[in-house]
Enzyme design. Structure first.
Site, PDB file in Angstrom:
ATOM      1  N   SER A 143       0.870  -1.182   0.000  1.00 26.20           N
ATOM      2  CA  SER A 143       0.000   0.000   0.000  1.00 26.20           C
ATOM      3  C   SER A 143       0.901   1.224   0.000  1.00 26.20           C
ATOM      4  O   SER A 143       2.083   1.136   0.376  1.00 26.20           O
ATOM      5  CB  SER A 143      -0.844  -0.012   1.272  1.00 26.20           C
ATOM      6  OG  SER A 143      -1.427   1.255   1.503  1.00 26.20           O
ATOM      7  N   TYR A 156      -2.410  -1.039  10.395  1.00 27.27           N
ATOM      8  CA  TYR A 156      -2.303  -1.208   8.934  1.00 27.27           C
ATOM      9  C   TYR A 156      -0.975  -0.659   8.419  1.00 27.27           C
ATOM     10  O   TYR A 156      -0.272  -1.318   7.644  1.00 27.27           O
ATOM     11  CB  TYR A 156      -3.483  -0.478   8.284  1.00 27.27           C
ATOM     12  CG  TYR A 156      -3.658  -0.701   6.805  1.00 27.27           C
ATOM     13  CD1 TYR A 156      -4.409  -1.774   6.312  1.00 27.27           C
ATOM     14  CD2 TYR A 156      -3.104   0.176   5.873  1.00 27.27           C
ATOM     15  CE1 TYR A 156      -4.588  -1.962   4.946  1.00 27.27           C
ATOM     16  CE2 TYR A 156      -3.280  -0.008   4.509  1.00 27.27           C
ATOM     17  CZ  TYR A 156      -4.026  -1.076   4.046  1.00 27.27           C
ATOM     18  OH  TYR A 156      -4.200  -1.257   2.688  1.00 27.27           O
TER      19      TYR A 156
HETATM   20  P1  NAD Z   1     -11.323  -6.379  -0.321  1.00 25.59           P
HETATM   21  O1  NAD Z   1     -11.970  -6.209   1.000  1.00 25.59           O
HETATM   22  O2  NAD Z   1     -12.115  -6.177  -1.572  1.00 25.59           O
HETATM   23  O3  NAD Z   1     -10.629  -7.812  -0.421  1.00 25.59           O
HETATM   24  C1  NAD Z   1      -9.947  -8.398   0.662  1.00 25.59           C
HETATM   25  C2  NAD Z   1      -9.867  -9.870   0.434  1.00 25.59           C
HETATM   26  O4  NAD Z   1      -9.190 -10.460   1.550  1.00 25.59           O
HETATM   27  C3  NAD Z   1     -11.252 -10.548   0.348  1.00 25.59           C
HETATM   28  O5  NAD Z   1     -11.202 -11.587  -0.596  1.00 25.59           O
HETATM   29  C4  NAD Z   1     -11.414 -11.108   1.758  1.00 25.59           C
HETATM   30  O6  NAD Z   1     -12.316 -12.210   1.817  1.00 25.59           O
HETATM   31  C5  NAD Z   1      -9.999 -11.516   2.044  1.00 25.59           C
HETATM   32  N1  NAD Z   1      -9.742 -11.734   3.463  1.00 25.59           N
HETATM   33  C6  NAD Z   1      -9.946 -10.882   4.509  1.00 25.59           C
HETATM   34  N2  NAD Z   1      -9.616 -11.486   5.660  1.00 25.59           N
HETATM   35  C7  NAD Z   1      -9.168 -12.728   5.344  1.00 25.59           C
HETATM   36  C8  NAD Z   1      -8.692 -13.830   6.089  1.00 25.59           C
HETATM   37  N3  NAD Z   1      -8.584 -13.801   7.431  1.00 25.59           N
HETATM   38  N4  NAD Z   1      -8.346 -14.960   5.422  1.00 25.59           N
HETATM   39  C9  NAD Z   1      -8.467 -15.038   4.069  1.00 25.59           C
HETATM   40  N5  NAD Z   1      -8.918 -14.020   3.312  1.00 25.59           N
HETATM   41  C10 NAD Z   1      -9.258 -12.891   3.943  1.00 25.59           C
HETATM   42  O7  NAD Z   1     -10.074  -5.392  -0.280  1.00 25.59           O
HETATM   43  P2  NAD Z   1      -9.028  -4.908  -1.395  1.00 25.59           P
HETATM   44  O8  NAD Z   1      -9.119  -3.419  -1.415  1.00 25.59           O
HETATM   45  O9  NAD Z   1      -9.160  -5.665  -2.662  1.00 25.59           O
HETATM   46  O10 NAD Z   1      -7.673  -5.278  -0.648  1.00 25.59           O
HETATM   47  C11 NAD Z   1      -6.741  -6.227  -1.124  1.00 25.59           C
HETATM   48  C12 NAD Z   1      -5.363  -5.824  -0.657  1.00 25.59           C
HETATM   49  O11 NAD Z   1      -5.015  -4.550  -1.222  1.00 25.59           O
HETATM   50  C13 NAD Z   1      -5.222  -5.650   0.871  1.00 25.59           C
HETATM   51  O12 NAD Z   1      -3.991  -6.170   1.291  1.00 25.59           O
HETATM   52  C14 NAD Z   1      -5.252  -4.148   1.044  1.00 25.59           C
HETATM   53  O13 NAD Z   1      -4.581  -3.738   2.200  1.00 25.59           O
HETATM   54  C15 NAD Z   1      -4.530  -3.706  -0.212  1.00 25.59           C
HETATM   55  N6  NAD Z   1      -4.764  -2.316  -0.585  1.00 25.59           N
HETATM   56  C16 NAD Z   1      -6.011  -1.856  -0.857  1.00 25.59           C
HETATM   57  C17 NAD Z   1      -6.180  -0.523  -1.189  1.00 25.59           C
HETATM   58  C18 NAD Z   1      -7.526   0.054  -1.480  1.00 25.59           C
HETATM   59  O14 NAD Z   1      -7.617   1.293  -1.560  1.00 25.59           O
HETATM   60  N7  NAD Z   1      -8.557  -0.740  -1.689  1.00 25.59           N
HETATM   61  C19 NAD Z   1      -5.073   0.327  -1.240  1.00 25.59           C
HETATM   62  C20 NAD Z   1      -3.818  -0.180  -0.966  1.00 25.59           C
HETATM   63  C21 NAD Z   1      -3.672  -1.511  -0.638  1.00 25.59           C
END
Ligand code: NAD
Length: 261
Positions: A143, A156
């Protein structure tokens, strides 16, 4: 670029960024292991959709990324069922927003476990197979918060900075084995993870929904636009290919200029 003959395991791929990466890799011919939580019927629809849309094998693991033994078993089971794990994407993650003095300790532990320690457990289990094949790709979704902080996101930000350090270390250890390890650092991407933190940020900062979107989230991004999941998946695909073999230990921003400021 073809990923035919490769197997990709993407943690947290029932939604958002992970799902886009899984589908993008499948579109290039990789067999896939998806993972994550959600409604069983919806997950089965995604799994079978990947198989039928792209003519690849796709299995699902419901392993909980907060549990080391389950994470390790997910990788070894995928190697048994699909023949190997050539590309590991450490992507599962959650968020929680609160001032540090009110931050629930169990939330801290959960975020460190899911957002940081799961990458250790999965990588640890995947490396021997990659070393034996003299080829591997480890891509972690970090991130912008791997590089800079924001208030109220102590767990985080700590976990994501940890992913950057872990990525660099793994890159050094595996550099002579045809394995690369890199971290992708998105800015704000419109996914359920971002949507869920809006009410928490409204409460923590005393703002309206519109103020959170415009003055907190997009305020950080000079482009004033959310990054898309497809843009992240395209970067992951490049890192998975042979042309990216010299990119390792890199912490790569895709954040609309956020961390340039
Ligand atoms: P999201 O909530 O759409 O997806 C998260 C995924 O992780 C889902 O499939 C969920 O079921 C899974 N998950 C959560 N807890 C879990 C567990 N205990 N065991 C197995 N699976 C689990 O979120 P996203 O935005 O797609 O995030 C994905 C990654 O990207 C994360 O690491 C997040 O920190 C990172 N990220 C997101 C953003 C953003 O703005 N959305 C920005 C930077 C980084």
């Amino acid at each position: 670029m073809s990923l035919k003959g490769k197997v990709a395991l993407v943690t947290g791929s029932t939604s958002g960024i992970g799902l886009a990466i899984a589908r993008t890799f499948a579109a290039q011919g990789a067999d896939i292991c998806i993972n994550g939580f959600g409604d069983a019927a919806a997950i089965e629809k995604e799994r079978s959709g990947i198989e039928s849309d792209f003519d690849v094998k796709c299995i699902y693991s419901g392993a909980d990324m907060s549990k080391g033994a389950e994470t390790e078993a997910m990788v070894t089971d995928a190697i048994k069922t699909l023949g190997s794990v050539d590309i590991l994407v450490n992507n599962a993650g959650i968020q929680f927003v609160s001032p540090v003095e009110d931050f629930p300790p169990e939330k801290w532990d959960q975020i460190i476990a899911i957002n940081l320690s799961s990458a250790f457990h999965a990588t640890r289990a995947a490396i021997p197979n990659m070393k034996a094949k003299k080829w591997g790709r480890i891509i972690s979704t970090a991130s912008a918060h791997a590089l800079v902080a924001s208030p109220f996101k102590s767990a985080y930000v700590s976990a994501k900075h940890g992913i950057a350090g872990f990525t660099k270390t793994v890159a050094l250890e595996t550099a002579t084995f045809g394995i690369t390890a890199n971290a992708i650092c998105p800015g704000y991407v419109w996914t359920p993870l971002v949507e869920k933190q809006i009410p928490e940020t409204m409460a923590a900062r005393g703002l309206t929904r519109e103020q959170v979107i415009n003055d907190v989230l997009l305020d950080a991004q000079p482009t004033k636009q959310f990054v898309t999941v497809d843009e992240i998946a395209a970067l992951a695909l490049y890192l998975a290919g042979d042309m990216a073999r010299s990119i390792t230990g890199a912490i790569i921003s895709i954040d609309g200029g956020w961390t340039a400021a």
